[in-house]
Design an enzyme around this catalytic site. Structure first.
Site, PDB file in Angstrom:
ATOM      1  N   HIS A 160       0.852  -1.208   0.000  1.00 54.41           N
ATOM      2  CA  HIS A 160       0.000   0.000   0.000  1.00 54.41           C
ATOM      3  C   HIS A 160       0.874   1.239   0.000  1.00 54.41           C
ATOM      4  O   HIS A 160       2.093   1.147   0.084  1.00 54.41           O
ATOM      5  CB  HIS A 160      -1.007  -0.024   1.156  1.00 54.41           C
ATOM      6  N   HIS A 167       1.392   3.970   1.957  1.00 52.18           N
ATOM      7  CA  HIS A 167       1.886   4.772   3.081  1.00 52.18           C
ATOM      8  C   HIS A 167       3.405   4.969   3.002  1.00 52.18           C
ATOM      9  O   HIS A 167       4.142   4.076   2.593  1.00 52.18           O
ATOM     10  CB  HIS A 167       1.499   4.134   4.413  1.00 52.18           C
ATOM     11  N   ASP A 205       5.768   4.938   5.081  1.00 58.81           N
ATOM     12  CA  ASP A 205       6.664   3.986   5.745  1.00 58.81           C
ATOM     13  C   ASP A 205       6.669   2.627   5.044  1.00 58.81           C
ATOM     14  O   ASP A 205       7.211   1.651   5.567  1.00 58.81           O
ATOM     15  CB  ASP A 205       6.314   3.848   7.242  1.00 58.81           C
ATOM     16  N   HIS A 206       6.074   2.570   3.850  1.00 57.95           N
ATOM     17  CA  HIS A 206       6.104   1.354   3.033  1.00 57.95           C
ATOM     18  C   HIS A 206       6.677   1.597   1.639  1.00 57.95           C
ATOM     19  O   HIS A 206       7.096   0.655   0.979  1.00 57.95           O
ATOM     20  CB  HIS A 206       4.698   0.750   2.918  1.00 57.95           C
ATOM     21  N   HIS A 265      -7.390  -1.038   5.901  1.00 59.50           N
ATOM     22  CA  HIS A 265      -6.382  -0.096   6.425  1.00 59.50           C
ATOM     23  C   HIS A 265      -6.272   1.088   5.459  1.00 59.50           C
ATOM     24  O   HIS A 265      -6.332   2.246   5.861  1.00 59.50           O
ATOM     25  CB  HIS A 265      -5.054  -0.829   6.568  1.00 59.50           C
ATOM     26  N   ASP A 311       0.033  -3.810   6.343  1.00 61.16           N
ATOM     27  CA  ASP A 311      -0.622  -3.334   7.567  1.00 61.16           C
ATOM     28  C   ASP A 311      -2.065  -3.818   7.671  1.00 61.16           C
ATOM     29  O   ASP A 311      -2.880  -3.225   8.377  1.00 61.16           O
ATOM     30  CB  ASP A 311      -0.614  -1.794   7.614  1.00 61.16           C
ATOM     31  N   HIS A 335       5.060  -4.573  10.747  1.00 58.48           N
ATOM     32  CA  HIS A 335       5.530  -3.888  11.962  1.00 58.48           C
ATOM     33  C   HIS A 335       5.652  -4.860  13.131  1.00 58.48           C
ATOM     34  O   HIS A 335       4.893  -5.830  13.228  1.00 58.48           O
ATOM     35  CB  HIS A 335       4.561  -2.759  12.359  1.00 58.48           C
TER      36      HIS A 335
END
Ligand SMILES: [Zn+2]
Length: 238
Positions: free
Chosen positions: A38, A40, A42-43, A96, A115, A153
């Site tokens: 996805h 985001h 942090d990905h 999410h 996530d 995570h």
């Protein structure tokens, strides 16, 4: 991850480039792919720098192509993506985010679920509805128990603290929670977990299980509503 026959090396959801490139160099692995679940930051934050350094192929959800930096290959629900000599089945799992996908390598028993599903938890519901999120989790739950769950995570310990407030009598959960505490105190990772243990202990996969329904006062309730209630309780849990 490395597919040994072809030597293909895939990075799942790189938040940053530096440590990923350094680790690949240390192992003498040549990065050939990035697989994104996805959009985001942090990905996907490392996407462009890794691509620049390696000329790798970036794979991501078609529906989110505008939000995946450097995307080369767009995949969708039900696609079978060939990664070296291995094959990933793509699952569209919104909840999410609205465009979230997961990669299931059935033969290698590895599930990369970003996530959507965490060890003993699930992601926050930023862009989806409880109906979507529960359907997504139910689809992942239908995969075999032996799948290793590579979530994005290391939240397992705090997830466990919440999970035991829902199912205080679930012996398997209590044992797992103790094992997670022990592993973390030794500085060990708890990811990957096994899908079978998630089915037995993760409250977000158990909204249709009487013990969970009873715990939130919704015995016999619609699993979608039970899931929404458990998700809400986690959101406000301190
Ligand atoms: Zn996310």
């Amino acid at each position: 991850m490395r597919e040994p026959q072809s030597g293909a090396v895939g990075v799942i959801d790189p938040a940053v480039a530096g440590p990923v490139l350094a680790e690949a160099a240390k192992r003498r692995w040549k990065i050939t792919h990035i697989l994104n679940t996805h959009h985001h930051g942090d990905h996907v934050g490392g996407n462009l720098e890794i691509k620049k350094a390696t000329d790798c192929t970036i794979v991501g959800p078609r529906i989110d192509r505008a939000r995946i930096p450097g995307i080369d290959v767009e995949v969708d629900d039900g696609d079978h993506y060939r990664f070296g000599e291995a094959e990933a089945e793509v699952f569209f799992v919104p909840g999410h985010t609205s465009g979230h996908i997961a990669y299931a390598f059935r033969e290698q028993r590895a599930l990369f679920c970003g996530d959507t599903l965490f060890a003993l938890g699930c992601g926050k519901m930023f862009e989806g509805t409880p109906q979507q999120f529960w359907s997504s989790l139910a689809r992942l739950r239908a995969l075999p128990d032996g799948m290793r769950v590579y979530c994005a995570h290391e939240y397992t310990q705090s997830n466990a603290r919440f999970a035991v407030t829902i199912e205080a009598d679930n012996k398997t959960l209590l044992d797992r929670s103790a094992a997670v505490d022990a592993a973390r105190s030794r500085g060990e990772a708890t990811v990957p977990s096994l899908l079978g243990e998630e089915k037995a202990t993760n409250p977000f996969l158990r909204a249709d299980v009487p013990a969970v329904q009873r715990a939130v006062g919704m015995m016999g309730g619609d699993p979608v509503k039970v899931f929404a209630e458990v998700r809400h309780r986690k959101d406000v849990f301190r």
